[in-house]
Design a protein around this motif. Structure first.
Motif, PDB file in Angstrom:
ATOM      1  N   SER A 274       0.834  -1.209   0.000  1.00 49.98           N
ATOM      2  CA  SER A 274       0.000   0.000   0.000  1.00 49.98           C
ATOM      3  C   SER A 274       0.864   1.253   0.000  1.00 49.98           C
ATOM      4  CB  SER A 274      -0.925  -0.005   1.223  1.00 49.98           C
ATOM      5  OG  SER A 274      -0.186  -0.172   2.416  1.00 49.98           O
ATOM      6  N   GLU A 275       2.011   1.195   0.692  1.00 47.58           N
ATOM      7  CA  GLU A 275       2.949   2.314   0.673  1.00 47.58           C
ATOM      8  C   GLU A 275       4.038   2.038  -0.362  1.00 47.58           C
ATOM      9  OE1 GLU A 275       4.530   3.321   4.459  1.00 47.58           O
ATOM     10  OE2 GLU A 275       2.575   3.399   5.449  1.00 47.58           O
ATOM     11  N   GLY A 276       4.279   3.002  -1.228  1.00 43.81           N
ATOM     12  CA  GLY A 276       5.274   2.836  -2.278  1.00 43.81           C
ATOM     13  C   GLY A 276       4.759   2.066  -3.475  1.00 43.81           C
ATOM     14  N   CYS A 277       3.435   2.020  -3.614  1.00 41.50           N
ATOM     15  CA  CYS A 277       2.826   1.263  -4.717  1.00 41.50           C
ATOM     16  C   CYS A 277       3.301   1.773  -6.071  1.00 41.50           C
ATOM     17  CB  CYS A 277       1.308   1.356  -4.608  1.00 41.50           C
ATOM     18  SG  CYS A 277       0.417   0.610  -5.992  1.00 41.50           S
ATOM     19  N   LYS A 278       3.472   3.093  -6.197  1.00 45.35           N
ATOM     20  CA  LYS A 278       3.831   3.687  -7.492  1.00 45.35           C
ATOM     21  C   LYS A 278       5.181   3.180  -7.995  1.00 45.35           C
ATOM     22  CE  LYS A 278       1.128   7.945  -7.048  1.00 45.35           C
ATOM     23  NZ  LYS A 278       1.172   9.426  -7.017  1.00 45.35           N
ATOM     24  N   ASP A 279       6.062   2.819  -7.065  1.00 41.22           N
ATOM     25  CA  ASP A 279       7.380   2.321  -7.477  1.00 41.22           C
ATOM     26  C   ASP A 279       7.270   1.023  -8.266  1.00 41.22           C
ATOM     27  OD1 ASP A 279       8.646   4.424  -6.237  1.00 41.22           O
ATOM     28  OD2 ASP A 279       8.992   3.338  -4.367  1.00 41.22           O
TER      29      ASP A 279
ATOM     30  N   PRO B 255       1.278  -3.300 -11.580  1.00 42.39           N
ATOM     31  CA  PRO B 255       2.389  -3.507 -10.641  1.00 42.39           C
ATOM     32  C   PRO B 255       3.169  -4.786 -10.933  1.00 42.39           C
ATOM     33  CG  PRO B 255       0.326  -4.147  -9.620  1.00 42.39           C
ATOM     34  CD  PRO B 255      -0.027  -3.568 -10.959  1.00 42.39           C
ATOM     35  N   SER B 256       4.480  -4.695 -10.839  1.00 43.13           N
ATOM     36  CA  SER B 256       5.312  -5.851 -11.203  1.00 43.13           C
ATOM     37  C   SER B 256       6.691  -5.765 -10.587  1.00 43.13           C
ATOM     38  CB  SER B 256       5.449  -5.925 -12.729  1.00 43.13           C
ATOM     39  OG  SER B 256       6.174  -4.792 -13.213  1.00 43.13           O
ATOM     40  N   TYR B 257       7.400  -6.894 -10.704  1.00 45.16           N
ATOM     41  CA  TYR B 257       8.851  -6.917 -10.535  1.00 45.16           C
ATOM     42  C   TYR B 257       9.459  -6.985 -11.934  1.00 45.16           C
ATOM     43  CZ  TYR B 257       9.300  -7.541  -5.479  1.00 45.16           C
ATOM     44  OH  TYR B 257       9.311  -7.342  -4.119  1.00 45.16           O
TER      45      TYR B 257
ATOM     46  N   ASN C 249       0.159 -13.987  -6.037  1.00 43.41           N
ATOM     47  CA  ASN C 249      -0.816 -13.524  -5.047  1.00 43.41           C
ATOM     48  C   ASN C 249      -0.320 -13.835  -3.635  1.00 43.41           C
ATOM     49  OD1 ASN C 249      -3.085 -12.557  -3.841  1.00 43.41           O
ATOM     50  ND2 ASN C 249      -4.416 -14.252  -4.426  1.00 43.41           N
ATOM     51  N   CYS C 250       0.767 -13.167  -3.266  1.00 46.42           N
ATOM     52  CA  CYS C 250       1.306 -13.329  -1.913  1.00 46.42           C
ATOM     53  C   CYS C 250       2.008 -12.037  -1.535  1.00 46.42           C
ATOM     54  CB  CYS C 250       2.277 -14.509  -1.857  1.00 46.42           C
ATOM     55  SG  CYS C 250       3.867 -14.170  -2.624  1.00 46.42           S
ATOM     56  N   ASP C 251       2.588 -12.010  -0.366  1.00 48.34           N
ATOM     57  CA  ASP C 251       3.324 -10.832   0.086  1.00 48.34           C
ATOM     58  C   ASP C 251       4.392 -10.470  -0.951  1.00 48.34           C
ATOM     59  OD1 ASP C 251       5.177  -9.078   1.404  1.00 48.34           O
ATOM     60  OD2 ASP C 251       4.335  -9.716   3.322  1.00 48.34           O
ATOM     61  N   TYR C 252       4.432  -9.200  -1.330  1.00 49.46           N
ATOM     62  CA  TYR C 252       5.366  -8.762  -2.369  1.00 49.46           C
ATOM     63  C   TYR C 252       6.825  -9.011  -1.977  1.00 49.46           C
ATOM     64  CZ  TYR C 252       6.894  -4.566   0.170  1.00 49.46           C
ATOM     65  OH  TYR C 252       7.462  -3.702   1.078  1.00 49.46           O
ATOM     66  N   ILE C 253       7.101  -9.056  -0.684  1.00 47.92           N
ATOM     67  CA  ILE C 253       8.479  -9.292  -0.230  1.00 47.92           C
ATOM     68  C   ILE C 253       8.926 -10.710  -0.564  1.00 47.92           C
ATOM     69  CG2 ILE C 253       9.964  -9.438   1.814  1.00 47.92           C
ATOM     70  CD1 ILE C 253       8.336  -7.181   3.061  1.00 47.92           C
ATOM     71  N   PHE C 254       7.963 -11.655  -0.535  1.00 48.36           N
ATOM     72  CA  PHE C 254       8.298 -13.049  -0.805  1.00 48.36           C
ATOM     73  C   PHE C 254       8.226 -13.382  -2.294  1.00 48.36           C
ATOM     74  CE2 PHE C 254       7.470 -17.706  -0.744  1.00 48.36           C
ATOM     75  CZ  PHE C 254       8.593 -18.092  -0.032  1.00 48.36           C
ATOM     76  N   ALA C 255       7.608 -12.531  -3.089  1.00 48.24           N
ATOM     77  CA  ALA C 255       7.429 -12.802  -4.516  1.00 48.24           C
ATOM     78  C   ALA C 255       8.743 -13.105  -5.246  1.00 48.24           C
ATOM     79  CB  ALA C 255       6.703 -11.642  -5.185  1.00 48.24           C
ATOM     80  N   PRO C 256       9.842 -12.382  -4.982  1.00 55.87           N
ATOM     81  CA  PRO C 256      11.105 -12.721  -5.657  1.00 55.87           C
ATOM     82  C   PRO C 256      11.570 -14.154  -5.389  1.00 55.87           C
ATOM     83  CG  PRO C 256      11.258 -10.532  -4.723  1.00 55.87           C
ATOM     84  CD  PRO C 256       9.980 -11.128  -4.208  1.00 55.87           C
ATOM     85  N   GLU C 257      11.299 -14.662  -4.195  1.00 53.52           N
ATOM     86  CA  GLU C 257      11.675 -16.042  -3.875  1.00 53.52           C
ATOM     87  C   GLU C 257      10.925 -17.020  -4.791  1.00 53.52           C
ATOM     88  OE1 GLU C 257      13.734 -17.281  -1.530  1.00 53.52           O
ATOM     89  OE2 GLU C 257      14.126 -15.637  -0.143  1.00 53.52           O
TER      90      GLU C 257
ATOM     91  N   LYS D 281      14.569  -8.577  -8.012  1.00 55.56           N
ATOM     92  CA  LYS D 281      14.332  -7.794  -6.796  1.00 55.56           C
ATOM     93  C   LYS D 281      13.957  -6.340  -7.076  1.00 55.56           C
ATOM     94  CE  LYS D 281      19.262  -6.635  -6.311  1.00 55.56           C
ATOM     95  NZ  LYS D 281      20.453  -6.691  -5.434  1.00 55.56           N
ATOM     96  N   HIS D 282      13.874  -5.949  -8.364  1.00 56.07           N
ATOM     97  CA  HIS D 282      13.639  -4.546  -8.690  1.00 56.07           C
ATOM     98  C   HIS D 282      12.177  -4.292  -9.058  1.00 56.07           C
ATOM     99  CE1 HIS D 282      17.995  -4.931  -9.072  1.00 56.07           C
ATOM    100  NE2 HIS D 282      18.049  -3.636  -8.832  1.00 56.07           N
ATOM    101  N   PRO D 283      11.593  -3.218  -8.533  1.00 52.76           N
ATOM    102  CA  PRO D 283      10.196  -2.904  -8.851  1.00 52.76           C
ATOM    103  C   PRO D 283      10.010  -2.553 -10.322  1.00 52.76           C
ATOM    104  CG  PRO D 283      11.221  -1.100  -7.634  1.00 52.76           C
ATOM    105  CD  PRO D 283      12.198  -2.239  -7.607  1.00 52.76           C
ATOM    106  N   GLY D 284       8.777  -2.664 -10.777  1.00 53.28           N
ATOM    107  CA  GLY D 284       8.480  -2.533 -12.204  1.00 53.28           C
ATOM    108  C   GLY D 284       8.816  -1.198 -12.823  1.00 53.28           C
ATOM    109  N   SER D 285       8.951  -0.150 -12.012  1.00 62.64           N
ATOM    110  CA  SER D 285       9.261   1.165 -12.577  1.00 62.64           C
ATOM    111  C   SER D 285      10.721   1.293 -12.990  1.00 62.64           C
ATOM    112  CB  SER D 285       8.923   2.271 -11.565  1.00 62.64           C
ATOM    113  OG  SER D 285       9.720   2.140 -10.395  1.00 62.64           O
ATOM    114  N   CYS D 286      11.572   0.349 -12.582  1.00 57.47           N
ATOM    115  CA  CYS D 286      13.003   0.420 -12.902  1.00 57.47           C
ATOM    116  C   CYS D 286      13.250   0.141 -14.382  1.00 57.47           C
ATOM    117  CB  CYS D 286      13.791  -0.592 -12.075  1.00 57.47           C
ATOM    118  SG  CYS D 286      14.064  -0.093 -10.377  1.00 57.47           S
ATOM    119  N   HIS D 287      14.129   0.912 -14.988  1.00 54.74           N
ATOM    120  CA  HIS D 287      14.552   0.684 -16.364  1.00 54.74           C
ATOM    121  C   HIS D 287      15.434  -0.559 -16.421  1.00 54.74           C
ATOM    122  CE1 HIS D 287      16.625   1.307 -20.217  1.00 54.74           C
ATOM    123  NE2 HIS D 287      15.675   2.175 -20.520  1.00 54.74           N
ATOM    124  N   ASP D 288      15.368  -1.291 -17.527  1.00 57.22           N
ATOM    125  CA  ASP D 288      16.159  -2.512 -17.678  1.00 57.22           C
ATOM    126  C   ASP D 288      17.648  -2.250 -17.442  1.00 57.22           C
ATOM    127  OD1 ASP D 288      13.804  -3.694 -18.297  1.00 57.22           O
ATOM    128  OD2 ASP D 288      14.352  -4.349 -20.309  1.00 57.22           O
TER     129      ASP D 288
END
Length: 278
Positions: free
Chosen positions: A67-72, A80-82, A196-204, A100-107
């Motif tokens: 909810s916080e930092g969603c725009k990143d 929203p993506s990684y 569909n889980c905690d975004y922190i665990f999604a990279p795993e 580990k990088h949020p979707g707004s990051c450039h390749d």
């Protein structure tokens, strides 16, 4: 089956972490010198360009953002993506991944924050091959989103000569391996269409799916074309963002290397034209 969701969650987390801790080093690693030669030979048979040991690209995996930092986490297509970076060999197996990088990051930003970029001197084997008087190192090929480096090759952009256009066509025939790998990865592991889980665990979960991809590919497990068709339909709901061209200054060594290989191809292979103009 009478099992509570919290129990299922605990089991999933334990299995995913076990896969990453036990299997990662055995299934996702950059090739050593002998294996790099074998990979390069196979790439050269496909595209004519010597010394290629991998194709690099990024793909976006949909997640439920915080909810916080969603725009990143919102990418250029508005979802929203990684942004997941991967290097893939000629067999479509993952050799290096960054998830580990949020979707707004450039390749290019994802690449520059990777271990591969920071430690390329030790990660990429050193052996070179003399091609028409120039020592060509082992190289990885990518698209225009990445910088041109002594070990990272990309195509020409802008107004192209016949030789430059032909070089791009040969280069793209090597790059297709990473696109196919992403397609098969998402076709097999449907969770990657939305984690569909905690975004922190999604990279795993992303890393675990890449490990399992390499495992089943190495065992030559059957892959059904229907899976790919279904995955492509799902992909229409969240189309992949196209990354802007990287406008940072290309390295002198990378530029010289690309020009030399362009001349090599034009002298030894027929000129080709792109089927689709940019």
């Amino acid at each position: 089956m009478g099992i509570h969701k919290s129990t299922v969650k605990k089991c999933v987390y334990k299995v995913v972490k076990a896969i990453n801790q036990i299997m990662l080093q055995n299934y996702i690693y950059m090739p050593h010198e002998k294996e790099a030669k074998f990979i390069a030979q196979n790439f050269e048979e496909k595209c004519g360009i010597p010394q290629i040991i991998g194709s690099i690209d990024g793909t976006h995996i949909e997640i439920i953002p915080p909810s916080e930092g969603c725009k990143d986490f919102v990418n250029r297509k508005g979802w929203p993506s990684y942004n997941v970076l991967a290097v893939v060999d000629h067999n479509g197996r993952f050799r290096n991944i960054v998830a580990k990088h949020p979707g707004s990051c450039h390749d290019a930003a994802v690449l520059k924050d990777s271990t591969l970029y920071k430690n390329s001197n030790t990660i990429i084997p050193k052996e070179t091959q003399n091609i028409n008087g120039m020592e060509i190192p082992f190289i990885i090929v990518g698209d225009p989103a990445y910088p041109l480096l002594p070990w990272l090759l990309k195509g020409y952009s802008g107004s192209l000569s016949a030789e430059q256009e032909s070089f791009n066509v040969y280069l793209n025939s090597a790059r297709v391996s990473v696109e196919m790998a992403f397609g098969r990865l998402k076709a097999r592991w449907r969770i990657l269409h939305q984690i569909n889980c905690d975004y922190i665990f999604a990279p795993e979960i992303i890393v675990a799916c890449c490990i399992l991809h390499n495992f089943v590919e190495s065992k030559k497990e059957r892959f059904y074309s229907e899976w790919l068709q279904e995955a492509e339909q799902l992909q229409l709901l969240t189309p992949q963002p196209t990354c802007a061209t990287n406008y940072q200054r290309d390295s002198v060594q990378g530029t010289e290397l690309r020009n030399h290989l362009k001349e090599y191809l034009s002298q030894n292979f027929p000129l080709r034209k792109a089927l689709i103009r940019p």
